[in-house]
Design an enzyme around this catalytic site. Structure first.
Site, mmCIF file in Angstrom:
data_model
loop_
_atom_site.group_PDB
_atom_site.id
_atom_site.type_symbol
_atom_site.label_atom_id
_atom_site.label_comp_id
_atom_site.label_asym_id
_atom_site.label_seq_id
_atom_site.Cartn_x
_atom_site.Cartn_y
_atom_site.Cartn_z
ATOM 1 N N LYS A 121 -16.370 16.628 10.131
ATOM 2 C CA LYS A 121 -17.376 16.487 11.189
ATOM 3 C C LYS A 121 -17.784 17.873 11.666
ATOM 4 O O LYS A 121 -17.064 18.528 12.392
ATOM 5 C CB LYS A 121 -16.819 15.644 12.334
ATOM 6 N N THR B 169 0.875 -1.177 0.000
ATOM 7 C CA THR B 169 0.000 0.000 0.000
ATOM 8 C C THR B 169 0.909 1.223 0.000
ATOM 9 O O THR B 169 2.079 1.134 0.394
ATOM 10 C CB THR B 169 -0.893 0.046 1.253
ATOM 11 N N TRP C 30 -22.003 14.953 9.418
ATOM 12 C CA TRP C 30 -20.877 14.714 8.520
ATOM 13 C C TRP C 30 -21.076 15.426 7.196
ATOM 14 O O TRP C 30 -22.175 15.413 6.638
ATOM 15 C CB TRP C 30 -20.736 13.219 8.238
ATOM 16 N N GLU D 11 -5.832 -3.856 -1.058
ATOM 17 C CA GLU D 11 -6.231 -5.013 -0.245
ATOM 18 C C GLU D 11 -7.342 -5.841 -0.874
ATOM 19 O O GLU D 11 -7.686 -6.902 -0.377
ATOM 20 C CB GLU D 11 -6.697 -4.533 1.142
#
Ligand code: ADP
Length: 553
Positions: A442, A190, A447, A335
């Site tokens: 936030k 990654t 959100w 992944e």
């Protein structure tokens, strides 16, 4: 009672063996680092893969050995994928866009035994050679008898040359070893946006299953009739599996090498009559810009896969309305091999009007069979697939990581892998990424999706690219700060942009400030580096409070 079918293991090498038997004239066309075009067939590729496997064997590369590569999308890189996997070794693609010390760290962590590299990376390899203590051989993807070869040989001790290495070997069919289908075949780290990079090790089984599922009509829909250009690099998550999928279906593979600017991509696409291309939004920004500036369009491209970051509605519209290219929005991660979801319409969408179809296409798509996704509340409880309630997005399936290299747990105890994305899923299965959980803003207990704000801004004709980050706010905890790059030759004030946004997003989502910048930072895989932006704007304080506070209820 067991089923009584053959237990033939799924092997990566069989994808190319299949192409050799059934599509011997299918082509792989590559733009080389030298700038010229190389062209050969699956039959030619298979012969060279047999030669390469014999050469690797001669150098002592055995089962499990990690074969490092620092290479662009090209035919020799394809040969390395298959020869390593065929031997039961592991092709470890290193990302040359990382810093030299990161590449050396990853090469050591992976325990690479041999390193193959393109001529573009001579200086890079020269600089890190001493740090790669486990690497027994370094091999230039070229030949000794060339100017680049002579220069590289003078700078890197004991350098070997790919063409010289394989030319003396037999090209006859090899008796490939039979091993368990869970044997590793590929390795990709990654990009390390959160801490040290983590190694994800793909198996023969996961890679073949991923190829099957990705090729399906409602996934990428690939066949022997397709000409596919993966712009997404082979050094990052195997160019989304396309070098495996294309030999499986027998279509032509067009590899753009290092020339990723709009002009070069367009010319290759036209010259080879590409039908499908795949890449991250940043690449398409450059290509669309080139087409716009020169009044060009495509004569063969009919669809393009966009993933890695959200495809904006503006980009989807431009592809479809100006160029008649269908956008397949896709979602995945290192992944997940990477394809987890692809957005294709169902018959029920035939009656939708154009705007509604574009809105649907901004969703990241439906899970491929094999992958299971769900939305979870903070408590871990699954949330209904209502398309509205957002929560964490865990996934599972045979091509989703279980454990990172070094036995570091990746999946949770309950068998799900937490993607770090916040998303919704609707009743028809369409998943929509709201944000990376670390990027979501936030504000006052609610959100705000940075992705949605960015997409709305990028719908403005004067905006080339936009990034939104949260900045501390005394009353609302965080408020959005928008950073924009203007298209060349365009002017726009922050007030004008806010007025435009005001018609497209909830009032309390409006950024508290808009800053115009010359460029935005991108990581080694073309993604916006929001962490770097947050660092850069750490001391930023909102001066103009008129677009926030009182409206944020
Ligand atoms: P890294 O850059 O660390 O290697 P990946 O390339 O694996 O990470 O990126 C995975 C992440 O990219 C996903 O978790 C998701 O946040 C984001 N991503 C991938 N595809 C999309 C998409 N179509 N829309 C929005 N975000 C996406």
């Amino acid at each position: 009672m067991s089923g009584q079918m053959m237990r033939t293991p799924l092997r990566v090498i069989d994808l190319l063996r299949h192409a050799n038997r059934n599509h011997p004239r299918g082509e792989i066309v590559s733009r080389r680092a030298e700038g010229d075009i190389h062209r050969y067939t699956y039959a030619d590729a298979y012969k060279r893969v047999c030669q390469l496997a014999r050469a690797l064997d001669r150098l002592g590369i055995a089962q499990d050995a990690r074969v490092g590569t620092l290479a662009w999308n090209g035919y020799r890189h394809v040969e390395l994928y298959f020869a390593s996997a065929g031997l039961g070794a592991v092709c470890h693609t290193l990302n040359p866009r990382l810093l030299p010390q990161q590449i050396a760290w990853i090469g050591q962590h992976a325990a690479d035994e041999i390193l193959f590299f393109d001529a573009s990376f001579v200086t890079l390899v020269e600089g890190i050679r001493d740090q790669l203590t486990g690497v027994r051989h370094v091999v230039l993807l070229g030949q000794c008898d060339s100017a680049v070869g002579a220069d590289a040989a003078a700078r890197i001790p004991d350098l070997l040359f790919y063409e010289d290495l394989i030319s003396g070997e037999l090209a006859d069919e090899l008796d490939w070893p039979i091993f368990d289908e869970n044997q590793a075949c590929g390795l990709c780290y990654t990009s390390g946006t959160t801490g040290d990079p983590k190694g994800v090790c793909y198996s023969n089984r996961s890679t073949v299953l991923h190829a099957y599922a990705s090729a399906l009509p409602d996934s990428l829909g690939l066949s022997a009739r397709d000409v596919v250009m993966p712009v997404v690099p082979m050094f990052h998550v195997n160019a989304w599996g396309l070098p495996y999928i294309m030999p499986m279906v027998g279509g032509k593979l067009v590899l753009p090498g290092p020339a990723l600017d709009g002009k070069s991509l367009y010319e290759l696409c036209e010259a080879e009559q590409v039908t499908m291309a795949a890449g991250v939004p940043t690449i398409w920004l450059g290509l669309l810009d080139h087409l716009r500036t020169h009044g060009l369009s495509f004569s063969s491209l009919n669809r393009t896969v966009i993933g890695g970051s959200a495809a904006s509605e503006a980009m989807i519209r431009e592809f479809e309305e100006v160029h008649h290219v269908r956008v397949l929005h896709a979602w995945g991660m290192t992944e997940t091999s990477p394809v987890g979801a692809v957005n294709q319409f169902k018959p029920v969408h035939d009656t939708l009007d154009r705007d509604a179809r574009y809105r649907l296409q901004t969703r990241q798509g439906r899970e491929l069979f094999g992958v299971e996704m769900r939305i979870e509340a903070e408590t871990g409880e699954p949330i209904a697939r209502d398309g509205k309630t957002h929560g964490r997005l865990p996934v599972k399936g045979p091509w989703v990581v279980d454990t990172y290299v070094g036995d570091v747990a990746a999946a949770r105890q309950d068998g799900w892998f937490d993607t770090g994305d916040v998303a919704t899923i609707d009743a028809e299965g369409y998943m929509s990424v709201v944000d990376r959980s670390k990027d979501v803003i936030k504000s006052g207990g609610e959100w705000i999706s940075s992705i949605e704000l960015e997409n709305a801004a990028m719908g403005h004709p004067a905006i080339q690219e936009a990034a939104v980050i949260g900045r501390p706010h005394p009353k609302w905890v965080e408020r959005p700060l928008m950073l924009c790059v203007l298209r060349p030759g365009h002017g726009l004030s922050s007030g004008e942009l806010l007025a435009w946004l005001g018609e497209r997003v909830a009032r309390w989502w409006l950024p508290d400030a808009v800053e115009f910048v010359d460029e935005l930072p991108h990581g080694a895989t073309g993604k916006l580096l929001k962490a770097r932006l947050r660092e850069r704007y750490a001391a930023y304080r909102f001066n103009d409070q008129k677009h926030s506070t009182e409206d944020c209820s």
